[in-house]
Design a protein around this motif. Structure first.
Motif, PDB file in Angstrom:
ATOM      1  N   TYR A 209     -49.067  46.865  46.936  1.00  0.00           N
ATOM      2  CA  TYR A 209     -49.482  48.107  47.821  1.00  0.00           C
ATOM      3  C   TYR A 209     -50.938  48.588  47.077  1.00  0.00           C
ATOM      4  O   TYR A 209     -51.187  48.434  45.861  1.00  0.00           O
ATOM      5  CB  TYR A 209     -48.503  49.202  47.498  1.00  0.00           C
ATOM      6  CG  TYR A 209     -48.771  50.566  47.725  1.00  0.00           C
ATOM      7  CD1 TYR A 209     -49.155  50.913  49.127  1.00  0.00           C
ATOM      8  CD2 TYR A 209     -49.155  51.514  46.693  1.00  0.00           C
ATOM      9  CE1 TYR A 209     -49.724  52.400  49.353  1.00  0.00           C
ATOM     10  CE2 TYR A 209     -49.503  52.769  47.173  1.00  0.00           C
ATOM     11  CZ  TYR A 209     -50.077  53.344  48.509  1.00  0.00           C
ATOM     12  OH  TYR A 209     -50.460  54.419  48.705  1.00  0.00           O
ATOM     13  N   PHE A 223     -42.378  58.424  56.664  1.00  0.00           N
ATOM     14  CA  PHE A 223     -41.601  57.270  56.642  1.00  0.00           C
ATOM     15  C   PHE A 223     -40.131  57.912  56.119  1.00  0.00           C
ATOM     16  O   PHE A 223     -39.084  57.392  56.420  1.00  0.00           O
ATOM     17  CB  PHE A 223     -42.216  56.269  55.964  1.00  0.00           C
ATOM     18  CG  PHE A 223     -43.300  55.633  56.433  1.00  0.00           C
ATOM     19  CD1 PHE A 223     -43.350  55.773  57.784  1.00  0.00           C
ATOM     20  CD2 PHE A 223     -44.245  55.089  55.560  1.00  0.00           C
ATOM     21  CE1 PHE A 223     -44.613  55.024  58.102  1.00  0.00           C
ATOM     22  CE2 PHE A 223     -45.317  54.579  56.172  1.00  0.00           C
ATOM     23  CZ  PHE A 223     -45.631  54.552  57.211  1.00  0.00           C
ATOM     24  N   GLY A 227     -36.268  57.512  57.439  1.00  0.00           N
ATOM     25  CA  GLY A 227     -35.174  57.227  56.544  1.00  0.00           C
ATOM     26  C   GLY A 227     -34.074  58.106  56.411  1.00  0.00           C
ATOM     27  O   GLY A 227     -32.851  57.705  56.626  1.00  0.00           O
ATOM     28  N   THR A 326     -35.069  48.655  54.127  1.00  0.00           N
ATOM     29  CA  THR A 326     -36.050  47.667  54.406  1.00  0.00           C
ATOM     30  C   THR A 326     -36.142  47.325  55.760  1.00  0.00           C
ATOM     31  O   THR A 326     -37.301  47.322  56.451  1.00  0.00           O
ATOM     32  CB  THR A 326     -35.582  46.459  53.439  1.00  0.00           C
ATOM     33  OG1 THR A 326     -35.500  46.876  52.012  1.00  0.00           O
ATOM     34  CG2 THR A 326     -36.458  45.306  53.646  1.00  0.00           C
ATOM     35  N   GLY A 329     -38.348  49.825  57.517  1.00  0.00           N
ATOM     36  CA  GLY A 329     -39.705  49.708  57.093  1.00  0.00           C
ATOM     37  C   GLY A 329     -40.244  48.615  57.969  1.00  0.00           C
ATOM     38  O   GLY A 329     -41.394  48.781  58.498  1.00  0.00           O
ATOM     39  N   HIS A 333     -43.214  48.881  60.866  1.00  0.00           N
ATOM     40  CA  HIS A 333     -44.525  48.152  60.916  1.00  0.00           C
ATOM     41  C   HIS A 333     -44.619  47.214  62.291  1.00  0.00           C
ATOM     42  O   HIS A 333     -45.917  47.128  62.687  1.00  0.00           O
ATOM     43  CB  HIS A 333     -44.337  47.073  59.733  1.00  0.00           C
ATOM     44  CG  HIS A 333     -45.467  46.073  59.665  1.00  0.00           C
ATOM     45  ND1 HIS A 333     -46.963  46.462  59.393  1.00  0.00           N
ATOM     46  CD2 HIS A 333     -45.751  44.680  59.959  1.00  0.00           C
ATOM     47  CE1 HIS A 333     -47.864  45.488  59.482  1.00  0.00           C
ATOM     48  NE2 HIS A 333     -47.075  44.378  59.630  1.00  0.00           N
ATOM     49  N   THR A 341     -47.048  47.893  55.337  1.00  0.00           N
ATOM     50  CA  THR A 341     -45.353  47.588  55.209  1.00  0.00           C
ATOM     51  C   THR A 341     -44.793  47.876  54.099  1.00  0.00           C
ATOM     52  O   THR A 341     -43.798  48.381  54.071  1.00  0.00           O
ATOM     53  CB  THR A 341     -45.443  45.903  55.269  1.00  0.00           C
ATOM     54  OG1 THR A 341     -46.232  45.362  56.392  1.00  0.00           O
ATOM     55  CG2 THR A 341     -44.112  45.624  55.967  1.00  0.00           C
ATOM     56  N   THR A 342     -45.390  47.565  52.904  1.00  0.00           N
ATOM     57  CA  THR A 342     -44.633  47.934  51.755  1.00  0.00           C
ATOM     58  C   THR A 342     -44.556  49.399  51.463  1.00  0.00           C
ATOM     59  O   THR A 342     -43.336  49.731  51.075  1.00  0.00           O
ATOM     60  CB  THR A 342     -45.635  47.352  50.677  1.00  0.00           C
ATOM     61  OG1 THR A 342     -45.602  45.896  50.479  1.00  0.00           O
ATOM     62  CG2 THR A 342     -44.820  47.784  49.223  1.00  0.00           C
ATOM     63  N   ALA A 344     -44.205  51.593  53.842  1.00  0.00           N
ATOM     64  CA  ALA A 344     -43.139  51.875  54.890  1.00  0.00           C
ATOM     65  C   ALA A 344     -41.408  51.516  54.367  1.00  0.00           C
ATOM     66  O   ALA A 344     -40.697  52.303  54.320  1.00  0.00           O
ATOM     67  CB  ALA A 344     -43.258  51.345  55.991  1.00  0.00           C
ATOM     68  N   ILE A 345     -41.652  50.258  53.812  1.00  0.00           N
ATOM     69  CA  ILE A 345     -40.243  49.677  53.421  1.00  0.00           C
ATOM     70  C   ILE A 345     -39.686  50.726  52.075  1.00  0.00           C
ATOM     71  O   ILE A 345     -38.411  51.147  52.203  1.00  0.00           O
ATOM     72  CB  ILE A 345     -40.383  48.345  52.989  1.00  0.00           C
ATOM     73  CG1 ILE A 345     -40.510  47.319  54.172  1.00  0.00           C
ATOM     74  CG2 ILE A 345     -38.981  47.911  52.022  1.00  0.00           C
ATOM     75  CD1 ILE A 345     -40.769  45.834  53.758  1.00  0.00           C
ATOM     76  N   SER A 347     -40.647  53.682  51.159  1.00  0.00           N
ATOM     77  CA  SER A 347     -40.427  54.922  51.507  1.00  0.00           C
ATOM     78  C   SER A 347     -38.987  55.215  52.308  1.00  0.00           C
ATOM     79  O   SER A 347     -38.237  56.293  51.741  1.00  0.00           O
ATOM     80  CB  SER A 347     -41.535  55.614  52.376  1.00  0.00           C
ATOM     81  OG  SER A 347     -43.014  55.475  51.766  1.00  0.00           O
ATOM     82  N   CYS A 348     -38.745  54.307  53.100  1.00  0.00           N
ATOM     83  CA  CYS A 348     -37.434  54.365  53.854  1.00  0.00           C
ATOM     84  C   CYS A 348     -36.221  54.277  52.854  1.00  0.00           C
ATOM     85  O   CYS A 348     -35.308  54.785  52.968  1.00  0.00           O
ATOM     86  CB  CYS A 348     -37.429  53.374  55.056  1.00  0.00           C
ATOM     87  SG  CYS A 348     -38.432  53.836  56.399  1.00  0.00           S
TER      88      CYS A 348
END
Length: 406
Positions: A209, A223, A227, A326, A329, A333, A341-342, A344-345, A347-348
């Protein structure tokens, strides 16, 4: 120790012994679980349905005849209202039933069984050391922390988790246990690493990231809202299936059998939803899946976790929730390709877990360790979003203040 010029004392050795024993238990459990999982994984295709059905039946029979080991609700209850005493008499039932549930492919991880076994071991050692009151409670919490740490590989995160999970508003209610928990966690991690030859590093292969500016905190919170929304959905889906499985008073082994059949059918059509997600998260991250497929995986994984939780299968839902995060996220994306992407993943992952378990501090640290995401602040923003937007009534009912008032 009377002339010891240092801070550490006799109690340090009690905490260290608790951690060492916890690490040994966790290491042996993990080895047995891996071998059992490899054996059951040989049953592929349509055979997955009878495999999971039989595993569910056997787990139910273990609980019926040996004793009900309870769930995370019971652990929290005993720590808060039973003077910190966790009864080790149910450990054989918990170990056996959870091995069937986790190894066959249930959507629950081994963290809850490990925490119960290592926590009750802390209680047992506390009684051997003739501890009472807060000292006994602290050693039980230290035992719990050693179990969390062994699985997550995060001594600080595991220690905080064992404190935060006990109360959804007052994370420092048992602050006296933080040093015992940290000491036990470090020794547990060391022993677990020696037994299973664990390396230091991220568990999941997320891309690096790169911080792009202060707006990243806003994105993490946005994000986090997504989630959290799915945290609410998960809670409502669990409540729905709980009503379904409690509609009639059937023996526990009938419920676990039915749960196994449903889980087997889901796993047959969507193999990626099988198991608790430790390895499957990497398959998601490294795969190039279509948006429609990811949406189906998201829906059926939530259903699979809910069925596993409510049908009497034993295990923990933390890593399965990370799997859901995951998937979320990756969906974000797909819809917004310019999104990191990282970020988003992670954070969710953080928001959905903090929403369900009410553990924003430890979730942040654990995720930083498991994903290699070293910028803690965006994760913290997402975790706090999930925590403060969570339902007022906790998913883990025994975290509630109302129980304390009663």
């Amino acid at each position: 120790m009377r002339f010891n010029p240092f801070v550490f004392s006799r109690t340090f050795f009690m905490w260290a012994i608790t951690g060492l024993v916890g690490g040994i238990i966790a290491g042996l459990y993990w080895i047995v679980l891996e071998h059992f999982t490899e054996f059951l994984a040989e049953f592929q295709g349509w055979m997955v349905i009878p495999t999971m059905a039989i595993s569910g039946l056997l787990a139910g029979l273990v609980i019926h005849f040996i004793g009900d080991p309870g769930e995370i609700h019971l652990i929290v209850n005993n720590i808060r209202f039973n003077k910190g005493k966790l009864d080790p008499k149910n450990n054989p039932s918990m170990i056996l039933s959870s091995l069937f549930c986790v190894a066959s492919g249930g959507s629950l991880g081994p963290e809850a069984p490990l925490v119960q076994v290592t926590g009750s071991t802390g209680t047992y050692l506390g009684k051997l050391f003739r501890l009472k009151g807060e000292e006994l409670r602290s050693l039980s919490i230290a035992g719990m922390a050693s179990g969390f740490t062994a699985l997550f590989g995060a001594p600080l995160g595991g220690s905080l988790f064992s404190l935060e999970i006990l109360h959804h508003k007052h994370a420092v209610e048992y602050y006296k246990a933080i040093i015992p928990a940290l000491v036990a966690s470090c020794f547990s991690y060391l022993m677990f690493a020696l037994i299973i030859h664990l390396g230091i590093g991220a568990t999941w292969d997320l891309k690096a990231y790169h911080y792009t500016g202060v707006y990243d905190f806003l994105y993490a919170s946005l994000f986090g809202i997504v989630g959290t929304l799915f945290g609410w959905i998960f809670i409502f889906v669990v409540k729905f299936f709980k009503k379904v499985f409690e509609y009639r008073k059937f023996p526990i082994y009938i419920k676990t059998l039915v749960g196994g059949i449903v889980l087997g059918i889901i796993a047959f059509y969507f193999p990626l939803t099988r198991y608790f997600g430790h390895n499957e998260i990497n398959q998601l991250i490294n795969g190039d899946f279509a948006l429609n497929f990811l949406i189906l995986i998201l829906i059926f994984k939530i259903i699979a976790i809910a069925v596993t939780v409510t049908s009497g299968w034993r295990g923990g839902f933390i890593i399965p929730l990370f799997f859901v995060g995951t998937t979320l996220g990756l969906i974000i994306h797909h819809v917004f390709p310019s999104v990191d992407t990282t970020l988003a993943i992670v954070s969710c992952m953080a928001a959905i877990n903090a929403c369900v378990t009410r553990t924003p501090m430890s979730t942040t640290i654990i995720l930083g360790t498991l994903t290699g995401f070293t910028y803690f602040v965006p994760i913290l923003f997402a975790s706090l979003t999930g925590y403060f937007l969570a339902p007022k009534i906790p998913f883990i009912g025994s975290q509630s203040e109302k129980l304390a008032e009663e």
